[in-house]
Scaffold this active site. Sequence first.
Site, PDB file in Angstrom:
ATOM      1  N   HIS A 453       0.883  -1.273  -0.031  1.00 44.18           N
ATOM      2  CA  HIS A 453      -0.112  -0.069   0.051  1.00 44.18           C
ATOM      3  C   HIS A 453       0.766   1.130   0.122  1.00 44.18           C
ATOM      4  O   HIS A 453       1.974   1.215   0.260  1.00 44.18           O
ATOM      5  CB  HIS A 453      -0.906   0.056   1.139  1.00 44.18           C
ATOM      6  CG  HIS A 453      -0.229   0.082   2.646  1.00 44.18           C
ATOM      7  ND1 HIS A 453       0.068   1.319   3.174  1.00 44.18           N
ATOM      8  CD2 HIS A 453      -0.067  -1.022   3.279  1.00 44.18           C
ATOM      9  CE1 HIS A 453       0.645   1.106   4.459  1.00 44.18           C
ATOM     10  NE2 HIS A 453       0.584  -0.367   4.463  1.00 44.18           N
ATOM     11  N   CYS A 472       2.868  -5.339   6.719  1.00 37.17           N
ATOM     12  CA  CYS A 472       2.515  -4.935   5.279  1.00 37.17           C
ATOM     13  C   CYS A 472       3.761  -4.326   4.663  1.00 37.17           C
ATOM     14  O   CYS A 472       4.539  -3.722   5.311  1.00 37.17           O
ATOM     15  CB  CYS A 472       1.436  -4.354   5.403  1.00 37.17           C
ATOM     16  SG  CYS A 472      -0.137  -5.465   5.533  1.00 37.17           S
TER      17      CYS A 472
END
Length: 552
Positions: A453, A472
């Site tokens: 992201h 992440c």
Amino acid sequence: MQFQLWHAWQPNRYRVTNNLTQIMRCLLPYILLTSILLPGTSSGQPPSQSVRQQLQSANQYSARQHAALSAIYSTRNFTPIWWRGQNWSAQLSSVRAQLAKAAEDGLDPEDYLIPIDPHPNNHQQALALDIEITAALLRYISDITQGRVVPSGGLEAPKFAPPPLLPAARQLQTGLESADMTLWLRNLAQASYPYIQLRRHLNPMEALAGSKPWPQLPDGPVLKISSHNSAVVTLGRQLTLLKYLPPRPSLAEYFEPIFGSDLSAAVKMFQSENGLKVDGVVGPKTRRTLNRSPEQRAAQIRLNLERLRWLKAEASPRYIVVNIAAFELLAMERGVVRLRTGVIVGKAERHTPVFSDRITALTLSPSWTPTPRIAKEDLLPAIKADIHYLERNHIRVFDGWSASSRVLDPDSIDWQSIRADRLSYRFRQDPGPHNALGQIRFTLTNSASIYLHDTPHKGLFENPRRDFSSGCIRVADALALADFLLESEPDWDIQRLQKGIASGQTTLLELEQPVPIHVTYLTAWVDEKGRLQQREDIYGRDTELARALSSR
């Protein structure tokens, strides 16, 4: 016994006649005895039965070795592979020569020693040696093609296990049928470009390790342009030995204790190839990295050759590679780097795992739902410390995790009385410039909910070491990555992508052609300019792998 038989044929003891019957009567005991005692002759059992029984009685092999040995010998009706009855196969010299070169691939030749007795005492000993030779070769084939150990345990903390040996048995059968076994053995090693390039740097580094003790920079002040210090002489020697400076007739006498522009340029090159801040200044981190010995660097190369043996060739012409240890993402197309951008990966206690997956979709202007772990360990302490935390960060609170959960008024909750192990609320951050996922989220399919992201905190990418996330992967240039992924989507281009982001509306874009992604952990590799790159072992995985290899 052989001496007595030979002595019995001396002319002073027996007069040889021309009578055929007498000659055969004299020869018969000799023939019978030699058939029993000399190698390569019948032992009273079919050869297949002898090899099978030898395997069954051999207790020095593990279950996986037994299975592989039985597999290869069964294809040959349990006849010897290398023993020809009176001598060894000519192929064996090729095998020994290749296994002696195992160090070129970062392997230990001692692991593949082939025991050869030119004249075995008997048939059973010859068969036992034949099996030992095959076992050593199977181990080499497995190690060079699959790795000495392979990761196990999915996305959890790294665990290692020996790979299966049956594939090596199938490969050996192919090798035995090849016209040139020497060439076949030579081609067993990984042919991937990254592997070949890294292997080329191993021997020079080992040669440097075996020359002289590595000069050490002593603790002291920062070294930079115009520094006048005896440590500058040691710095010059280190950079010359590592080939960042041209060789000089005498390393000890050439350098003056004054830090000049040539040293600064060499330091910058060293820093860029070791993941350090490129400023030409020798501070504590650069000093510590310069003091790493060639032995340590060679060991790191060997560990990463092992990792590269685990990787399989990517069939897709377009794919993504993330190197956790390098904090870097590469978008590849037909072997060419189309995009290079920095990434932020998980901190040590919430490490980003190594895995292969596919990017299946993009979400523009995403919302963010923290995982239960992040809610307990990060959000709850922040809420308790700041009553306005949720409001300032545009985070809503729900009374559960179902689709029908109700939105709650955070002011109606006594946050100070809530324990982390009893936190049942779900949180969701609204889309916008404040959102932790930034403007774009890239969806993967793994069970650990790891994805890529954007991030609003771009300043973090100025740090050379970027292990700040909860697992992440944050992408520095998420827009460029999105553009690369959407190139094969006919309805999207960079202009429409930018408009979609500017609208602020949450938009899901499913890729018609998902793009493979490989999240790796390489602390040594060779870049596209042929330069050896080495990085700090941020997760301690080099140590874990070295321990697994030493205990194999």
